[in-house]
Design an enzyme around this catalytic site. Structure first.
Site, PDB file in Angstrom:
ATOM      1  N   GLU A  47      41.768   7.040  28.949  1.00 27.62           N
ATOM      2  CA  GLU A  47      42.689   8.128  29.328  1.00 27.62           C
ATOM      3  C   GLU A  47      44.136   7.881  28.890  1.00 27.62           C
ATOM      4  OE1 GLU A  47      42.154   8.891  33.503  1.00 27.62           O
ATOM      5  OE2 GLU A  47      39.996   9.216  33.290  1.00 27.62           O
TER       6      GLU A  47
ATOM      7  N   HIS B 200      33.535  16.028  32.804  1.00 26.16           N
ATOM      8  CA  HIS B 200      33.549  16.499  34.195  1.00 26.16           C
ATOM      9  C   HIS B 200      33.702  18.025  34.133  1.00 26.16           C
ATOM     10  CE1 HIS B 200      33.822  12.398  35.596  1.00 26.16           C
ATOM     11  NE2 HIS B 200      34.923  12.192  34.898  1.00 26.16           N
TER      12      HIS B 200
ATOM     13  N   ASN C 237      37.832   6.261  25.632  1.00 26.84           N
ATOM     14  CA  ASN C 237      37.220   7.160  26.612  1.00 26.84           C
ATOM     15  C   ASN C 237      38.280   8.078  27.216  1.00 26.84           C
ATOM     16  OD1 ASN C 237      34.788   7.822  28.226  1.00 26.84           O
ATOM     17  ND2 ASN C 237      35.969   7.029  29.947  1.00 26.84           N
TER      18      ASN C 237
ATOM     19  N   GLU D 114      30.640  10.218  31.531  1.00 30.31           N
ATOM     20  CA  GLU D 114      30.863  10.391  32.974  1.00 30.31           C
ATOM     21  C   GLU D 114      30.425  11.789  33.417  1.00 30.31           C
ATOM     22  OE1 GLU D 114      34.786   9.266  34.273  1.00 30.31           O
ATOM     23  OE2 GLU D 114      34.962   7.667  32.777  1.00 30.31           O
TER      24      GLU D 114
ATOM     25  N   ASP E 154      29.287  15.035  35.041  1.00 26.48           N
ATOM     26  CA  ASP E 154      28.933  15.701  36.289  1.00 26.48           C
ATOM     27  C   ASP E 154      29.340  17.163  36.158  1.00 26.48           C
ATOM     28  OD1 ASP E 154      31.731  15.401  36.656  1.00 26.48           O
ATOM     29  OD2 ASP E 154      31.477  13.785  38.100  1.00 26.48           O
TER      30      ASP E 154
END
Length: 457
Positions: A161, A239, A203, A266, A268
């Site tokens: 990030e 996400h 990432n 990641e 979701d």
């Protein structure tokens, strides 16, 4: 740090068990026609299917049962981050990360390391450093941690990030960025020297479609590849809420065309059409040859950081949801071309606000930064000590009407709406003079206009 014989034997055991696991998975797929678990089905296409794991939940029989049955890759949620692995300078602690690694190896799974450098979850001692001292500490951290796990990690999120939200496409302003624009390159070179066999990844989130932020990352990766900076993969957190970007697959493909592996790291997804979107994302990965696999960020809905949104493949009881079936069906269908959706992901914005503690409320100040989307937000609250050290603190955040706290971390709290009082937990109450600690929470509604006030206790 030298690699021990125990580390070598664990690495060898990992390779043996992995080969056995993949062989069994492929045998199952061949004999039955269609695999019956996520990991076995992904293995048919040469990919992995993984999940994030918390060491504190490895005593939960339901949790571990699903983990052992369904997944072939593991990512520690927090146990390999800087605050967990180097709580004091040059004093390293690997107990949580080792516990997850050992559990994974013993069941034939591989491990993604997450994350070597990040502007959040830094230990308190880092906050007093800047310039060359911080750069040296960061590179030493990368070297020591990657060396400890040398030969045992499939891929590292070397840097996490580092790009800003919004339309600039530029780097995030952080303590690490202020050490010089080459800090990411330096971290990747150090990681390669420490563990030549691990894949090295960058990432980030909000990079799922073609936008200013993802293009900023793309430009960096293209430059790294052109100059021989060691980067092997790019992680897309994904996400998502309600839909995937219409150019999701095309975005993965443009990175893959640079010669790097792409990984969904990641995943979701919330929303009423959750199952369909999970299928879309899975098919997008299958359609991109260099998409190595998918990791969902948690096992059951009750394990997710997105409390109340139920964004995962298993419900709180551990039962499979329609989204699970959608993913399994897509995996078993193989590399089917994705049919893009026509909707787009809700826009996420970062709206930092700073509120200074009114006089007389104690020797601390607090500030709030927000990552917001349509219907929700994540707030990060920084508590900074004044001219004297803190032995404890409390912060009152005043939320606007309609906003409510869903869950929080690194602080206890009372109330969920209006004026919510947050208090330190055991490990972050002591803050040296001029230093800071952070806590956070996820909320529903709009946090525009949120204020905070800090007091020493």
């Amino acid at each position: 740090m030298r690699m021990t014989s125990r580390s070598l034997s664990r690495a060898a055991l990992a390779s043996t068990l992995l080969a056995a696991s993949l062989g069994a998975s492929l045998l199952l797929a061949t004999s039955a026609g269609a695999a019956t678990t996520l990991g076995a089905s992904a293995a048919q296409t040469g990919r992995y299917f993984g999940t994030a794991v918390s060491a504190g939940k490895l005593g939960d029989a339901t949790y571990v049962g699903i983990l052992n049955r369904e997944f072939t890759m593991v990512t520690p949620e927090n146990e390999m981050k800087w605050d967990a692995t180097e709580p004091s300078q040059n004093q390293f602690s690997y107990s949580g990360g080792d516990r997850i690694l050992n559990q994974a190896v013993s069941t034939g799974k591989r491990v993604r390391g997450h994350a070597l450098l990040w502007h959040q979850q830094q230990p308190g001692w880092v906050q007093g450093l800047s310039g060359s001292a911080l750069r040296q500490a960061a590179i030493n951290h990368v070297t020591q941690v990657a060396t400890h796990y040398r030969g045992q990690i499939y891929a590292w999120d070397v840097v996490n990030e580092a790009f800003a939200d919004g339309g600039s496409g530029g780097r995030r302003d952080s303590d690490l960025q202020r050490t010089g624009d080459d800090w990411i390159e330096a971290a990747f070179r150090a990681a390669r020297a420490a563990d030549p066999g691990a894949k090295l990844c960058y990432n980030d989130y909000n990079t799922d479609g073609v936008n200013a932020k993802s293009t900023g990352v793309y430009t960096m990766v293209r430059d790294f590849k052109a100059r021989g900076v060691p980067i092997d993969c790019v992680g897309f957190q994904s996400h998502l809420s309600g839909s995937a970007p219409s150019d999701y697959q095309a975005n993965l493909q443009r990175f893959a065309d640079l010669g790097v592996e792409v990984q969904i790291t990641e995943l979701d997804i919330s929303g009423s059409n959750q199952a369909a979107v999970y299928g879309t994302v899975t098919r997008a990965c299958l359609a991109v040859a260099r998409c190595a696999g998918i990791t969902v960020w948690g096992i059951r809905d009750s394990d997710s950081w997105r409390t109340g949104e139920n964004p995962l493949l298993f419900d709180a009881n551990g039962d499979k949801k329609p989204a699970y079936t959608s993913v399994l069906d897509a995996l078993n269908a193989g590399g089917t071309t994705t049919t893009p959706t026509t909707t787009t992901t809700p826009t996420t914005t970062t709206a930092p606000t700073t509120t200074t503690t009114p006089p007389g409320q104690g020797g601390c100040t607090s500030s709030v930064s927000l990552d917001s989307w349509n219907g929700g937000f994540v707030a990060t609250v920084r508590v900074t000590a004044g001219s004297t050290a803190l032995s404890g603190w409390s912060v009152t955040t005043t939320l606007p009407a309609g906003a409510a706290v869903a869950n929080g971390w690194n602080a206890g709290h009372s109330g969920t709406s209006g004026a919510v009082t947050w208090t330190n937990v055991s490990y972050n109450g002591a803050v040296p003079a001029g230093r800071y600690t952070e806590f956070g929470f996820q909320g529903t509604g709009s946090a525009d206009g949120i204020t905070s006030a800090c007091s020493a206790s």
